[in-house]
Motif scaffolding. Structure first.
Motif, short mmCIF file in Angstrom:
data_model
loop_
_atom_site.label_atom_id
_atom_site.label_comp_id
_atom_site.label_asym_id
_atom_site.label_seq_id
_atom_site.Cartn_x
_atom_site.Cartn_y
_atom_site.Cartn_z
N LEU A 136 0.86 -1.34 -0.15
CA LEU A 136 -0.08 0.04 -0.09
C LEU A 136 0.76 1.28 -0.17
N THR A 137 2.22 1.11 0.39
CA THR A 137 2.80 2.43 0.33
C THR A 137 3.67 2.55 -0.58
N SER A 138 3.72 1.78 -1.79
CA SER A 138 4.23 1.87 -3.13
C SER A 138 3.46 1.86 -4.20
N ASP A 139 3.88 2.52 -5.08
CA ASP A 139 3.18 2.49 -6.61
C ASP A 139 3.39 1.29 -7.50
N ASP A 140 4.33 0.53 -6.85
CA ASP A 140 4.83 -0.52 -7.82
C ASP A 140 3.83 -1.84 -7.82
N ASN A 141 3.49 -2.11 -9.22
CA ASN A 141 2.86 -3.55 -9.36
C ASN A 141 1.35 -3.27 -9.22
N TRP A 142 1.00 -2.20 -8.99
CA TRP A 142 -0.63 -1.99 -8.58
C TRP A 142 -1.34 -2.23 -10.11
N GLU A 143 -0.83 -1.73 -10.94
CA GLU A 143 -1.19 -1.54 -12.38
C GLU A 143 -1.43 -3.12 -12.86
N GLU A 144 -0.50 -3.82 -12.66
CA GLU A 144 -0.36 -5.19 -13.17
C GLU A 144 -1.51 -6.02 -12.36
N THR A 145 -1.47 -5.61 -10.90
CA THR A 145 -2.46 -6.56 -10.19
C THR A 145 -3.80 -6.23 -10.56
N MET A 146 -4.26 -4.96 -11.07
CA MET A 146 -5.62 -4.87 -11.58
C MET A 146 -6.05 -5.46 -12.93
N THR A 147 -4.97 -5.67 -13.55
CA THR A 147 -5.37 -6.14 -15.16
C THR A 147 -6.27 -7.15 -15.17
N GLY A 148 -7.43 -6.77 -15.77
CA GLY A 148 -8.41 -7.90 -16.04
C GLY A 148 -9.31 -8.49 -15.01
N ALA A 149 -9.25 -7.47 -14.01
CA ALA A 149 -10.36 -7.71 -12.71
C ALA A 149 -11.42 -6.96 -13.01
N THR A 150 -12.71 -7.74 -12.59
CA THR A 150 -13.81 -7.19 -12.66
C THR A 150 -14.23 -6.47 -11.27
N TYR A 151 -13.68 -7.03 -10.39
CA TYR A 151 -14.15 -6.46 -9.03
C TYR A 151 -12.71 -6.53 -8.06
N VAL A 152 -12.72 -5.52 -7.15
CA VAL A 152 -11.62 -5.31 -6.21
C VAL A 152 -12.31 -5.50 -4.72
N ILE A 153 -11.65 -6.05 -3.92
CA ILE A 153 -12.19 -5.94 -2.61
C ILE A 153 -10.97 -5.77 -1.81
N HIS A 154 -10.88 -4.51 -1.44
CA HIS A 154 -9.71 -3.96 -0.66
C HIS A 154 -9.75 -3.96 0.81
N VAL A 155 -9.06 -5.15 1.34
CA VAL A 155 -9.17 -5.48 2.79
C VAL A 155 -7.81 -4.77 3.41
N ALA A 156 -6.79 -4.88 2.60
CA ALA A 156 -5.54 -4.55 3.16
C ALA A 156 -5.41 -3.29 3.94
N SER A 157 -4.78 -3.11 5.09
CA SER A 157 -4.69 -2.05 6.10
C SER A 157 -3.32 -1.96 6.63
N PRO A 158 -2.86 -0.80 6.75
CA PRO A 158 -1.60 -0.77 7.77
C PRO A 158 -2.08 -1.26 9.08
N THR A 159 -1.08 -2.27 9.70
CA THR A 159 -1.51 -2.76 10.85
C THR A 159 -1.30 -1.50 11.96
N PRO A 160 -2.37 -1.60 12.87
CA PRO A 160 -2.01 -0.57 13.89
C PRO A 160 -0.88 -0.55 14.70
N LYS A 161 -0.31 0.59 14.87
CA LYS A 161 1.15 0.77 15.57
C LYS A 161 0.78 0.68 16.97
N LEU A 162 1.20 0.47 17.98
CA LEU A 162 0.92 0.53 19.26
C LEU A 162 1.84 1.61 19.85
N ASN A 163 2.79 1.78 19.18
CA ASN A 163 3.94 2.84 19.79
C ASN A 163 4.27 3.68 19.05
N PHE A 164 3.24 4.36 18.21
CA PHE A 164 3.63 5.27 17.17
C PHE A 164 4.05 6.64 17.92
#
Length: 343
Positions: free
Chosen positions: A65-93
């Motif tokens: 999620l923190t980089s533009d690399d490979n997202w283009e290729e990842t989406m090629t040919g997809a009808t749907y996207v389910i975006h679940v990924a999320s940065p893990t909560p940091k307890l000591n930020f």
């Protein structure tokens, strides 16, 4: 006939892997993103535990999620996207932006790639944290119409990040979506069968209760939902015409205290009953402790707070019908015992 391709981000996560499981069972092809090649084996292991034997329709893509690399290729040919990924909560930020920026930037990155590659609809895994935080003296159940109040200085950065990233997603769709559809799912506390010992942080409290590590409980009320029902709601939000442009609270509509949770475990697993806490910690004590212990800040922000929720919308609009909170809690514990996670 070629199978419809669904991209699921963050494939090794607890919710994501149950979504992948159901998509494969329903005849979709799935491409899931992982941050490292090592995660592929974990995903396969969990899906195998869940009953998948044929991996022909599953592929992996390395994307972060923190980089533009490979997202283009990842989406090629997809009808749907389910975006679940999320940065893990940091307890000591050090700075709340450490949680907020990656969440917001990540959502925009995924939506942009989806739009540019002709995806029909994105379903965003948001959170109850984008609904309930910062409301004073609430007495009626929270619904999808509610948004967390960002003006409240006491909102935990995790809830703030969830609220801001979902708001950013709706804003993007309105201003730059070019016809891309969006739906959001906002789960309360997620329970249900863990598929591997390398499981998510969302269920550690069940493990700690069963192991007798918790001596007394904070006065925290919460809604709970089974991960299998969270997954099925994402798929309904993906396919239903009525779901476009809507958010859905994933909740059973029940509210349980931490003590209710302990009592359910006590009754269902008599062998562990003696390990269950019987005392409640006064709210003032939790709040005082949070001043010196950052790990308690999130808990301190919700002790004694009203936590009623309604699932009327998902039930009536999508015909969704979740199992009970008790069933979900017992399934979590049983899977942890079966997998040897509980020591």
């Amino acid at each position: 006939m070629k199978k419809q391709l669904v991209v699921v981000t963050g494939g090794s996560g607890f919710i994501a892997v149950h979504i992948i499981l159901q998509l494969l069972q329903q005849g979709y092809a799935v491409r899931t993103t992982v941050r490292s090649v090592a995660k592929e084996a974990v995903v396969r292991e969990m899906l195998t535990t869940g009953g998948i034997t044929d991996f022909t329709d599953l592929s992996f893509s390395l994307a972060d999620l923190t980089s533009d690399d490979n997202w283009e290729e990842t989406m090629t040919g997809a009808t749907y996207v389910i975006h679940v990924a999320s940065p893990t909560p940091k307890l000591n930020f050090k700075n709340p932006d450490e949680m907020i920026r990656p969440a917001v930037d990540g959502v925009i990155r995924v939506l942009t790639a989806a739009r540019d590659n002709g995806v029909k609809r994105v379903v965003l895994t948001s959170a109850y944290g984008a609904i309930f935080a910062g409301h004073k003296n609430r007495t009626t159940p929270y619904t999808e119409k509610d948004w967390s109040n960002l003006d409240d200085k006491n909102i935990h950065p995790y809830q703030r990040s969830k609220t801001m990233s979902e708001m950013a997603a709706w804003d993007f769709i309105k201003k730059e979506g070019n016809g891309l559809e969006l739906a959001a799912v906002n789960p309360v506390g997620v329970m249900g069968p863990v598929l591997s010992a390398k499981y998510s942080h969302s269920n550690t409290q069940i493990q700690q209760l069963l192991e007798g590590k918790i001596k007394a409980l904070p006065n925290v009320d919460s809604g709970y939902i089974d991960v299998r029902d969270v997954a099925s709601l994402h798929i309904l939000a993906m396919t239903s015409e009525k779901a476009n442009g809507e958010r859905f609270l994933a909740t059973t509509g029940e509210t349980l205290s931490m003590m209710d949770l302990a009592n359910i475990l006590k009754e269902a697993f008599p062998a562990y009953a003696s390990k269950m806490p019987t005392k409640t910690i006064p709210n003032a004590v939790v709040k005082a402790a949070a001043l010196t212990n950052p790990q308690l800040k999130m808990i301190a922000s919700i002790v004694g707070k009203y936590a009623g929720t309604s699932n009327e919308k998902a039930k009536t609009l999508l015909g969704w019908n979740p199992r009970s909170a008790k069933t979900a809690i017992i399934a979590t514990a049983q899977s942890m015992i079966d997998l040897g996670i509980v020591k």
